[in-house]
Design an enzyme around this catalytic site. Structure first.
Site, short mmCIF file in Angstrom:
data_model
loop_
_atom_site.label_atom_id
_atom_site.label_comp_id
_atom_site.label_asym_id
_atom_site.label_seq_id
_atom_site.Cartn_x
_atom_site.Cartn_y
_atom_site.Cartn_z
N HIS A 65 4.01 1.73 -6.44
CA HIS A 65 3.05 0.78 -5.88
C HIS A 65 3.71 -0.02 -4.76
O HIS A 65 4.93 -0.13 -4.69
CB HIS A 65 2.52 -0.18 -6.95
CG HIS A 65 3.61 -0.95 -7.65
ND1 HIS A 65 4.35 -0.43 -8.68
CD2 HIS A 65 4.08 -2.21 -7.46
CE1 HIS A 65 5.21 -1.34 -9.11
NE2 HIS A 65 5.08 -2.43 -8.38
N CYS A 224 8.38 -9.66 -10.87
CA CYS A 224 9.03 -8.49 -10.30
C CYS A 224 8.94 -8.58 -8.78
O CYS A 224 8.19 -9.42 -8.25
CB CYS A 224 8.39 -7.20 -10.82
SG CYS A 224 6.67 -6.96 -10.33
#
Length: 713
Positions: A65, A224
């Site tokens: 992603h 993240c």
């Protein structure tokens, strides 16, 4: 989610055998629907995100992603692989691959929907249903959650705890961008109910000592690098494990869609804290003074029960972090591990300063080198451009570049010292660090003076912070008292006590290097080559690089200093180039992933990014590192023997026109590259191996090593 995934974005027979091929196959579907405007540009963004941290998860899931300017609208593509594709998960290849594409300026609502998918992926019923889907349309509907069977597939035993997470269009996903409000409210109400009186002085206030009539309480933060997938997967995994363990656990997700801060009352009543993050926790001091477990975000996904047990054990032993105070939670402490020795801490402090210094070195050095290239080597004698500048004269432009570069170089020592102190004592260390570094620069104490000034400044600030201060003075400590007192102490030590001896030592070392010739210079080249290739961008490599750049960080560097810089850059290019050559000559000795990494290593090596060899060294250090060191030593020795010089601190082959004796310089690099490639081929050929088969059963080097942001060699 109905507009984010359709049947056209689903491939239930994904035939790709590598993660790059899988991303390309799914991205091509996005391009066909007009969701992605530039296939190669988008794939480059996906690869850059993958380099930060592998996106494979336990349970056979891969979630490549990224956020990209080539994406027109938030899009999700899904592929199912029969053979499995290695995305770096510990438990093996992934058969369910989700490619998540978010625009660079994606709004919070869309990012929230993507994060909700990430939470669903932690539900075994949901993933089992995807594996059983018979056609693309039903798989897309299942992911969207717009059919009854989808609702059944994502139902969990803890549905009552997350009933407030119903999202738009019946998707069954949460609209929350930060904290699960239901769980936070539950904990907050529990806090209120357990308070003994209006003062809130309950026995439960003490970390690790919860009342017998209430469960253990944990607050957690997950984050993240991209803030789209792993952040929310870790949150879901921790919350689920918390329910199983019978603890009250509430998570603050610090994702791309923003974050909602936990209620201070919830934090105050918590018995322990879990940080599962790969970027700095925002406002970390809110959680100070409690038993804390600090791990990477993937640990929160893969072993949540273990983290909960660990924080409970710390609470029972009474292990807590330091209470919030100025200087607590420094950048170095965030990166540290419990029980680290002073040697490890010292290395991190020094690396903190070097990492901030490198951009100044690169910018200033290249500008100065360009100034010489345009205006000739007498440009250092030109008048200041503030007094004379002719728009039509090339020499004036050369002088401009040279003088701008000189200004950038002037910051080198102060920045080094300032950020060493920052690594030790956070922001209060910056002022005395910069002051000490500037003094070192002014008295010609050089690189050694900057190191000393930074360490002294950090130590002085840490010492001041340990002094008990009356509450009335605490407000002015970080902005007045600490900068004033620490700057006075550091200035006195640098100007009166140790500055002059360090400056004399620096001069003696410079004079010694200037006198090196013949075999002595070759031996120095060998040593520098070995250091550059020993840890491929690590601390030893950075020491050699900082030593070389400090030598040219003056208006008129000596010939010896420029030879050292040339040897360091040449040797630093050898490891990735050598591995790239080896993967080209003897492909069968390397896995498919390593051969793909070899293609990138050509460019990385040519650009003086030694880290390009790290994936190979991580997979086979006993063969790759010695081969790299041998090639680096050869190149360093030849470069010094040839007398090649370099005024630029970075650039690789792209600054060949600035190199003295460029043909011999390139010959030295070619020789070292050949030695590294030949030696690694011989060493790998001496062992029995079946890399082609291993490629499907072992995690690739590129995905089992945490990739680093490219920094100069």
């Amino acid at each position: 989610m109905s507009d984010m995934i359709t049947a056209d974005l689903v491939d239930l027979d994904l035939s790709a055998d590598t993660k790059d091929a899988a991303a390309r196959a799914l991205a091509e579907r996005m391009v066909a629907l007009g969701r992605v405007t530039d296939l190669e540009g988008f794939l480059a963004d996906v690869a850059a995100r993958e380099a930060q941290m592998p996106t494979g998860l336990d349970g056979g899931i891969g979630i490549p992603h990224c956020r990209s300017e080539h994406v027109t609208e938030p899009t999700l593509a899904f592929g199912r692989s029969a053979a499995g594709i290695d995305f770096g998960a510990v438990d093996g290849p992934a058969d369910l691959i989700f490619l998540i594409a978010a625009p660079a300026g994606a709004d919070d609502a869309h990012l929230t929907i993507l994060s909700s998918l990430a939470r669903q992926l932690m539900n075994p019923e949901f993933t089992d249903a995807l594996r059983a889907a018979g056609d693309a349309a039903s798989a897309a509907a299942l992911i969207r959650g717009d059919e009854p069977e989808a609702a059944e597939a994502v139902a969990t035993e803890g549905a009552a705890d997350t009933a407030d997470s119903e999202g738009p269009e019946g998707s069954g996903v949460s609209e929350s961008s930060g904290v699960s409000e239901g769980s936070q409210d539950s904990v907050a109400s529990s806090v209120a109910a357990s308070a003994d009186d209006a003062t809130g002085t309950s026995s439960s206030d003490a970390p690790g000592a919860p009342d017998a009539d209430r469960p253990f309480r944990i607050v957690a933060v997950t984050s993240c690098p991209t803030g789209i997938a792993h952040t929310y997967m870790a949150a879901e995994s921790l919350e689920s494990a918390g329910r199983d363990a019978g603890v009250e656990l509430v998570v603050e997700t610090q994702g791309s869609a923003g974050f909602t801060r936990l209620d201070p009352a919830v934090i105050a009543a918590a018995d322990g804290v879990i940080f599962a993050h790969d970027v700095a926790v925002r406002e970390k001091d809110r959680f100070a003074g409690k038993p804390t477990v600090d791990v990477g975000v993937k640990a929160g996904i893969n072993r949540p029960a273990e983290l909960i047990s660990e924080v409970r054990a710390k609470a029972e032993r009474g292990e807590v972090t330091a209470a919030a105070r100025p200087g607590a939670g420094t950048p170095v402490e965030r990166a540290g591990e419990p029980g680290e020795g002073y040697g490890t801490k010292l290395r991190k402090w020094l690396m903190s300063g070097v990492s901030y210094m490198v951009p100044f070195v690169a910018a200033g050095g290249l500008l100065i080198a360009l100034g010489f290239a345009i205006g000739g080597y007498q440009i250092n004698e030109a008048k200041p451009v503030t007094e004379h500048f002719d728009w039509g004269q090339v020499d004036s432009w050369g002088a401009l570049l040279f003088q701008i570069g000189g200004v950038a170089f002037g910051f080198l020592i102060p920045v080094l010292a300032g950020y060493i102190a920052y690594g030790m004592a956070d922001r209060p260390g910056l002022v005395p660090g910069f002051v000490g570094g500037m003094i070192a620069f002014n008295i010609n104490a050089g690189f050694l003076g900057g190191l000393a000034a930074g360490l002294i400044a950090g130590g002085v600030v840490l010492g001041i912070q340990r002094i008990k201060i009356p509450p009335v003075l605490r407000g002015i400590m970080p902005v007045v008292v600490i900068p004033l007192v620490s700057s006075m102490i550091v200035g006195f030590l640098m100007l009166i006590v140790i500055g002059k001896p360090i400056a004399e030592a620096q001069k003696a070392m410079t004079d010694w290097l200037s006198g090196l010739s013949g075999s002595n210079a070759v031996l120095l080249g060998i040593l520098l080559g070995l250091m550059m290739c020993f840890d491929l961008g690590g601390p030893v490599n950075k020491v050699a690089y900082a030593f070389a750049t400090a030598g040219i960080a003056v208006q008129a560097p000596s010939d010896s200093a420029m030879k050292i810089m040339a040897a360091v850059m040449a040797a630093g290019m050898v490891p990735p180039l050598g591995m790239a050559l080896a993967t080209t000559i003897r492909k069968k000795l390397f896995t498919t992933t390593e051969r793909e990494n070899g293609k990138a290593a050509w460019v990385l090596g040519a650009s003086f990014i030694t880290e390009g060899a790290i994936p190979f060294a991580a997979a086979d250090p006993l063969r790759v590192i010695p081969a790299s060191m041998a090639g680096g030593a050869v190149t360093g020795a030849l470069t010094m023997a040839f007398g090649s010089t370099l005024r630029a601190p970075h650039g690789g082959i792209w600054v060949t026109f600035l190199i003295g004796k460029p043909f011999l310089y390139l010959l030295a690099i070619a020789a070292g590259t050949a030695v590294t490639a030949g030696l690694v081929i011989v060493l790998k050929g001496m062992r029995r191996t079946t890399p082609e088969g291993a490629a499907s059963s072992e995690p690739s080097a590129a995905t089992t090593t945490e990739a680093k942001q490219p920094v100069p060699a």
